[in-house]
Design a protein around this motif. Structure first.
Motif, PDB file in Angstrom:
ATOM      1  N   ALA A 133      -3.504   1.838  -6.762  1.00 42.10           N
ATOM      2  CA  ALA A 133      -2.850   1.233  -6.118  1.00 42.10           C
ATOM      3  C   ALA A 133      -1.144   1.977  -6.684  1.00 42.10           C
ATOM      4  O   ALA A 133      -0.112   2.579  -6.377  1.00 42.10           O
ATOM      5  CB  ALA A 133      -2.224  -0.154  -5.603  1.00 42.10           C
ATOM      6  N   ILE A 148      -1.681  -3.906  -2.837  1.00 41.49           N
ATOM      7  CA  ILE A 148      -2.625  -3.080  -2.231  1.00 41.49           C
ATOM      8  C   ILE A 148      -3.057  -3.191  -1.282  1.00 41.49           C
ATOM      9  O   ILE A 148      -4.623  -2.692  -0.661  1.00 41.49           O
ATOM     10  CB  ILE A 148      -3.278  -4.605  -3.776  1.00 41.49           C
ATOM     11  CG1 ILE A 148      -3.063  -4.163  -4.999  1.00 41.49           C
ATOM     12  CG2 ILE A 148      -4.767  -4.385  -3.731  1.00 41.49           C
ATOM     13  CD1 ILE A 148      -3.608  -4.587  -6.425  1.00 41.49           C
ATOM     14  N   ALA A 151      -2.590  -0.390   0.829  1.00 40.87           N
ATOM     15  CA  ALA A 151      -3.138   0.033   0.280  1.00 40.87           C
ATOM     16  C   ALA A 151      -4.199   0.704   0.602  1.00 40.87           C
ATOM     17  O   ALA A 151      -4.977   1.438   1.057  1.00 40.87           O
ATOM     18  CB  ALA A 151      -3.113   0.704  -0.812  1.00 40.87           C
TER      19      ALA A 151
END
Length: 365
Positions: A133, A148, A151
């Motif tokens: 990430a 995260i 992402a």
């Protein structure tokens, strides 16, 4: 010592439990915030009592400050004497606040780390996801786990090396609540997300205003009127929180809003239950109980000292001239009584950890 981790894990299990029941991130945060405010309620009561006691003391302290403004040493002595007579510890109001700080750090840890606390993903897997990430657009280090999640939802293929179970768990974790993505950061531009940081600032001002208005200190100092510095602080702190609200995910800001609202309600409820008049009576009763307890312990110490003397040669013998022999020394009866009382006080101070107070002529009357 990292209090955010120590308190974060047990509180994280609470957050996880709420999420398992409602399966909604926003409602889970609402229930979690309510739970923590209930948990901290006794500390709020203790802090309000301390504030009320300080408000009652303030006029007396102010009078001493005016009387001994040119004698700092005498002022300190008189203040300590006042605290002792009233049974008040000036540091008692700090304890509830100090206890709340590590708990608050734990709460922030829970909100910032949903992968750990909500999805129960291992630290090793999170660390590997973090490496991926960090190379992607939109990553925010301070809220890395929420980054995260964003992402993975934006590009699940980039995380395929971590396994399908990881990708599916994160993709199915819904951060949406009332049409807002709790994982996004509000931009400095027109967007519906901007409403959440603005609401955070408004509720922060409201909470600060209520805390100041419904305080015993302001009531004693003059009909709840605030001076210029206090009014300035009422706006400065919310402005700081408004700035930071544009730096963190909406889910964190949402938690701040809920906390402001619940704290304002708690202040109003406590002030309604513990009215100034009622609080003054409660504090007076506490003062009497402490004084009675201290007197009782002192009498017990005197009784114990008398029992120790039973069966022994008396240490005080009075002659026909009114002089007494006390432990082999001929002195006046008054001086003998002074010494006996002083010895009893020393024993009492050593036994109960209290400060020894010299015997005065008033004590012998």
């Amino acid at each position: 010592m990292d209090f955010s981790i120590i308190f974060g894990y047990p509180l994280g299990w609470v957050m996880w439990l709420f999420y398992q029941v409602v399966k909604n991130y926003g409602i889970a945060i609402l229930l979690f915030t309510l739970f923590t405010r209930v948990l901290l309620y006794p500390l709020g009561v203790k802090q309000m009592k301390s504030s009320a006691r300080m408000a009652i003391f303030q006029p007396k302290i102010t009078a001493l400050q005016k009387k001994y403004k040119n004698n700092k040493q005498k002022l300190q002595e008189e203040q300590m004497k006042l605290y002792e007579e009233e049974g008040y510890n000036p540091m008692s109001g700090c304890l509830p606040m100090l206890i709340q700080f590590p708990i608050l750090f734990g709460l922030i840890n829970v909100i910032y780390n949903p992968l750990t606390h909500m999805l129960r993903i291992s630290d090793d897997l999170i660390a590997r996801a973090l490496e991926i990430a960090q190379g992607l657009e939109g990553f925010v280090q301070t809220t890395s786990q929420i980054s995260i999640i964003n992402a993975v939802k934006a590009d699940p293929g980039a995380f395929s090396s971590l396994g399908a179970d990881f990708v599916n768990a994160v993709e199915n974790f819904d951060l949406n609540f009332l049409g807002f993505n709790m994982g996004e950061v509000a931009p400095f531009a027109w967007d519906w997300l901007v409403l959440i940081p603005i609401l955070s600032g408004v509720t922060s001002i409201l909470m600060t205003f209520i805390s100041m208005k419904f305080s015993y200190t302001s009531r004693v100092q003059g009909a709840q009127q605030m001076n210029g510095m206090t009014k300035g602080m009422m706006f400065i702190m919310p402005l700081f929180s408004l700035f930071f609200a544009f730096q963190v995910p909406v889910g964190v800001v949402y938690y701040w809003i809920l906390t402001n609202v619940f704290m304002a309600l708690q202040t109003l409820i406590l002030y309604k239950i513990y009215t100034p008049e009622k609080m003054e009576k409660v504090l007076e009763e506490d003062k009497k109980k402490k004084k009675k307890k201290k007197t009782s312990r002192y009498q017990q110490a005197l009784k114990a000292a008398a029992q120790q003397q039973q069966g022994r040669q008396p240490d005080l013998v009075e002659d026909e001239n009114g002089m007494v022999t006390y432990k082999g020394e001929v002195i006046s009866k008054k001086e003998a009584n002074r010494r006996r009382l002083a010895e009893a006080r020393r024993r009492d101070a050593e036994k109960y950890g209290e400060e020894y107070k010299e015997v005065t002529d008033d004590d012998l009357r």
